[in-house]
Design a protein around this motif. Structure first.
Motif, short mmCIF file in Angstrom:
data_model
loop_
_atom_site.label_atom_id
_atom_site.label_comp_id
_atom_site.label_asym_id
_atom_site.label_seq_id
_atom_site.Cartn_x
_atom_site.Cartn_y
_atom_site.Cartn_z
N LEU A 257 0.82 -1.21 0.00
CA LEU A 257 0.00 0.00 0.00
C LEU A 257 0.85 1.26 0.00
CD1 LEU A 257 -2.91 -0.97 2.43
CD2 LEU A 257 -2.97 -0.80 -0.06
N LEU A 258 1.97 1.22 0.71
CA LEU A 258 2.85 2.39 0.71
C LEU A 258 3.50 2.60 -0.65
CD1 LEU A 258 4.57 2.01 4.21
CD2 LEU A 258 2.77 3.59 3.55
N ILE A 259 3.85 1.51 -1.32
CA ILE A 259 4.38 1.64 -2.68
C ILE A 259 3.30 2.18 -3.62
CG2 ILE A 259 5.27 0.34 -4.66
CD1 ILE A 259 6.65 -1.52 -2.69
N LEU A 260 2.07 1.67 -3.47
CA LEU A 260 0.97 2.19 -4.29
C LEU A 260 0.75 3.67 -4.04
CD1 LEU A 260 -1.43 1.72 -6.20
CD2 LEU A 260 -2.79 1.09 -4.20
N PHE A 261 0.83 4.09 -2.78
CA PHE A 261 0.68 5.52 -2.50
C PHE A 261 1.81 6.33 -3.13
CE2 PHE A 261 2.17 9.05 0.13
CZ PHE A 261 1.09 9.91 0.00
N SER A 262 3.02 5.82 -3.12
CA SER A 262 4.14 6.56 -3.71
C SER A 262 3.92 6.76 -5.20
CB SER A 262 5.44 5.80 -3.45
OG SER A 262 5.69 5.68 -2.07
N VAL A 263 3.42 5.73 -5.88
CA VAL A 263 3.17 5.86 -7.32
C VAL A 263 2.04 6.84 -7.59
CG1 VAL A 263 2.48 4.61 -9.39
CG2 VAL A 263 4.04 3.53 -7.76
N LEU A 426 7.88 11.49 -0.01
CA LEU A 426 9.25 11.32 0.47
C LEU A 426 9.30 10.44 1.70
CD1 LEU A 426 12.20 12.22 0.05
CD2 LEU A 426 11.72 14.15 1.56
N CYS A 427 8.45 10.72 2.68
CA CYS A 427 8.45 9.94 3.91
C CYS A 427 7.93 8.53 3.68
CB CYS A 427 7.59 10.66 4.96
SG CYS A 427 7.75 10.00 6.63
N ALA A 428 6.89 8.39 2.85
CA ALA A 428 6.36 7.05 2.57
C ALA A 428 7.37 6.20 1.82
CB ALA A 428 5.06 7.17 1.78
N SER A 429 8.10 6.79 0.90
CA SER A 429 9.13 6.04 0.18
C SER A 429 10.23 5.60 1.12
CB SER A 429 9.71 6.91 -0.94
OG SER A 429 8.69 7.31 -1.85
#
Length: 568
Positions: A257-263, A426-429
Motif C-alpha cells: 500500500l505504501l508503494i501504491l501511495f508513492s506511485v 518522500l516519507c512514505a518512500s
C-alpha cells in the motif's frame, strides 16, 4: 483565529470607480508583478487581445510548472540514491516516520477539504453570475429589442399598409370632388413620409440595442460550468482516495500500500501543480478584470461604434444623457405629425366619405399610432441606465466576490496539497524502502531419519556437513549397499515360487543368478551414521550363516537383523 479567517473571507474593498465591492484577494492578485520575458513591467489592465499581457500571464502560469519539474527531478535523484544505498538493509525503527505520515496525512486531508469548499463557493458564484447575466439579457436587453422591433413593424407594415389601402379607397367616393381628393392625397403622402422616418429611427434604435448582445455569455458559462464543476470534484475526490490509501498503509504496516501511495502520489503531484498553474492564471486575470473591467468592455463593443451607449450603462452618471433619448424624441415628433394628419383625414372623411372600409382603415392607423406611443414610453423608461446598471453591479459583485474567492481557495488548496504530498511521498518512500519481509523462523526440527535407524543423539560429535560428506563417500564406494540418503525401507527378498530353498543351485531371476546369501542380504538394514564414521573402509556385507530353515510352502517370517551401536 476564526475572526482572522472571517475577515479574510468576507473583507471587501470598493472598486476603483466605487460602484461595487470586490474581495481583498482580487486586490492581492492584481498587485502581483506582471513581467514579460525581458523582465519589463506590463500594464496590469485586463486585455486578452494584448500579446504582452498574455505573455506576462504565461510567465506566472509557468512558475508552478517549473516547481513541478524540480520536484520530479528531486524524486528521481532520491530514488537513485536509495537504490545505491549500501546500508539500506539495516533494520531501522519506523515509528517516527509513521507518526509523521499520519500527522501530515490529516493536514493534507484538511487542505483538500478546503478545496472542496472553494469549488462549491466558486460554483455558487458562477451560477449567480449566469443567472444575473441571463436576467439582464432576457428581462432588459431582449425586452428592449422586442419593443423597438414591434414599434418598427407597426410603422412599416402596419401604418404603411393601411395608408396604401386608404389611398386606393378614397378615389371612388371622392372622384367628383377633386379638391377634397387632392387634400386627402397630400395628407396621406405626408403620413407616408413620416412613417418612413419612423421606420428609419426605430431601425437605428434596434441596431444600437442589438450591439449589446450578451446572449452568448450565460450560454457559455452554463456549458463550461457543466464540465468544470464535476471534473474539479472528481480531482479532489481522487486526492482524498490517495490519502485513504496512505492511511490504510500506515495502519496495516503494508509495504504494498505504501508503494501504491508513492506511485499515485507522484501522479497526484502532477495533477496538483497543473491545477495550481491554471488557477493562478485564472485568479490573476479575474482580479485584473474585477479591478478595472471597463476598458475590456469598451473594446469589446468598439467595433459596433456604440461606445457611448456602453459608457452610459457602465457609469450610469445622473448627468449623462440617455443615448436613446434623441431617437425616442424624434420618433415622438414624427408620430405626432402622423397623428395630426390622420386627425385631418378623419375629419374630412366624416363629411365626404361614408364607406365603411375608409373608416376602418382610419381607425386602424389611429390604433397603431396609439400603440407606438405606448411602446415609446416603455422603451424610454426601460432604457434608463438604472435598470441595466443594477444587473451589471450584481454580475460584478458575484464574479469578484464569491467566484473569485472560491478560485483563490482552490488555488491555496492545490498548492498546499502539492507541497504536503511531496513530503508524504518522500516519507512514505523512506518507510516502505526500510520495511523488510519477515522471514519464516525455522525451529530446531529433527532431521528425518530412516525408520529402521535409531534416533540420533543430541550430543553427537559429528556435524551435519561431515555427515553429508561421509554419506556421499559411502554411497560412491559401495556398490551393494543402498545409499544413506534414501529412506525407502528394505525390499522383500525374492524367494522361489514353490519348493524349498536350495543353497547349492542358484535360481535365475531377471537374467542373473542369485544365491542364498544374495537373497538374504536384503534383510540387513543400512549402517548407522556412527558405524559409517567409525568404519569407513567396511563396505561389503557379510552373509548370515545362522538363519532358520524354511520348510515347505509355509515360510517363517524372519525379522531384520539390527546392528547395535554403542554411543559414548
Amino acid at each position: 483565529m476564526f475572526s482572522v479567517v472571517d475577515y479574510v473571507l468576507n473583507a471587501t474593498v470598493l472598486s476603483p470607480d466605487g460602484k461595487y465591492n470586490v474581495s481583498m484577494v482580487a486586490q492581492w492578485f492584481h498587485r502581483i508583478p506582471h513581467l514579460d520575458i525581458r523582465l519589463n513591467w506590463v500594464n496590469s489592465t485586463f486585455d486578452p487581445s494584448d500579446n504582452e499581457y498574455l505573455e506576462a500571464l504565461g510567465i506566472l502560469v509557468a512558475v508552478p510548472g517549473f516547481w513541478l519539474i524540480l520536484t520530479l527531478l528531486f524524486f528521481l535523484i532520491f530514488f537513485l540514491c536509495r537504490c545505491c544505498d549500501v546500508n539500506s538493509k539495516k533494520k531501522k525503527k519506523l515509528t517516527c516516520c509513521k507518526c509523521c505520515l499520519f500527522m501530515f496525512t490529516l493536514i493534507t486531508t484538511t487542505a483538500i477539504g478546503v478545496g472542496f469548499y472553494g469549488n462549491y463557493q466558486s460554483h455558487e458564484g458562477i451560477v449567480e453570475v449566469q443567472n444575473s447575466t441571463s436576467h439582464l439579457e432576457v428581462n432588459h436587453l431582449n425586452w428592449l429589442r422586442n419593443k423597438s422591433q414591434t414599434a418598427e413593424i407597426l410603422c412599416d407594415t402596419g401604418i404603411e399598409s393601411k395608408l396604401n389601402s386608404l389611398s386606393s379607397s378614397l378615389v371612388g367616393p371622392l372622384v367628383k370632388n377633386y379638391s377634397v381628393v387632392n387634400v386627402l392625397s397630400d395628407h396621406i403622402l405626408a403620413m407616408k413620409r413620416n412613417t418612413t422616418k419612423c421606420v428609419n429611427i426605430m431601425g437605428d434604435v434596434n441596431r444600437k440595442l442589438a450591439s449589446l448582445d450578451i446572449s452568448y455569455i450565460p450560454r457559455t458559462i452554463k456549458e463550461g460550468e457543466q464540465f468544470r464543476w464535476p471534473i474539479t470534484m472528481a480531482i479532489f475526490a481522487f486526492l482524498v482516495f490517495i490519502c485513504l490509501v496512505l492511511f490504510c498503509g500506515i495502519c496495516r504496516h503494508s509495504r504494498c500500500l505504501l508503494i501504491l501511495f508513492s506511485v499515485l502520489g507522484l501522479l497526484s503531484l502532477v495533477v496538483c501543480w497543473v491545477m495550481t498553474s491554471l488557477l493562478l492564471g485564472t485568479s490573476v486575470a479575474g482580479a485584473d478584470f474585477c479591478m478595472d473591467p471597463k476598458p475590456f468592455l469598451r473594446k469589446q463593443y468598439s467595433s459596433t461604434g456604440e461606445t457611448i451607449l456602453i459608457n452610459y450603462y457602465l457609469n450610469c452618471d445622473v448627468q449623462d444623457r440617455n443615448p436613446l433619448a434623441t431617437s425616442i424624441e424624434d420618433m415622438r415628433q414624427n408620430v405626432g405629425v402622423l397623428q395630426s394628419h390622420i386627425f385631418d383625414v378623419s375629419r374630412i372623411c366624416d363629411e365626404y366619405c361614408h364607406e365603411r372600409i375608409v373608416k376602418d382603415d382610419i381607425n386602424a392607423v389611429k390604433s397603431h399610432i396609439t400603440k407606438i406611443e405606448e411602446l415609446l414610453s416603455d422603451i424610454e423608461e426601460m432604457s434608463k441606465c438604472s435598470h441595466i446598471h443594477e444587473e451589471y453591479i450584481k454580475i460584478m459583485s458575484y464574479s469578484c466576490k464569491d467566484a473569485l474567492e472560491g478560485v483563490a481557495l482552490m488555488l491555496a488548496s492545490t498548492s498546499a496539497t502539492g507541497l504536503l504530498l511531496t513530503l508524504l511521498v518522500l516519507c512514505a518512500s523512506h518507510t516502505w524502502i526500510n520495511i523488510r519481509k519477515k522471514r519464516a523462523v525455522v525451529g530446531d526440527t529433527a532431521e528425518e531419519t530412516d525408520p529402521f535407524l535409531p534416533p540420533t543423539s543430541a550430543s553427537s560429535t559429528v556435524s551435519s556437513a561431515n555427515s553429508k560428506r561421509m554419506r556421499d563417500n559411502f554411497s560412491t564406494s559401495s556398490s551393494s549397499t543402498r545409499p544413506r540418503y534414501s529412506h525407502t525401507p528394505p525390499q522383500t527378498p525374492h524367494f522361489p515360487s514353490s519348493g524349498p530353498i536350495s543353497t547349492s543351485t542358484p535360481t535365475p531371476i531377471n537374467g542373473r543368478s542369485i544365491n542364498r546369501e544374495d537373497q538374504l542380504s536384503f534383510l540387513t538394514p543400512p549402517p548407522s551414521y556412527e558405524q559409517v564414521g567409525q568404519h569407513p573402509q567396511h563396505h561389503p556385507q557379510h552373509p548370515h550363516p545362522h538363519l532358520p530353515q524354511l520348510h515347505g510352502q509355509h515360510h517363517q517370517a524372519v525379522g531384520p537383523h539390527y546392528v547395535v551401536s554403542y554411543r559414548k
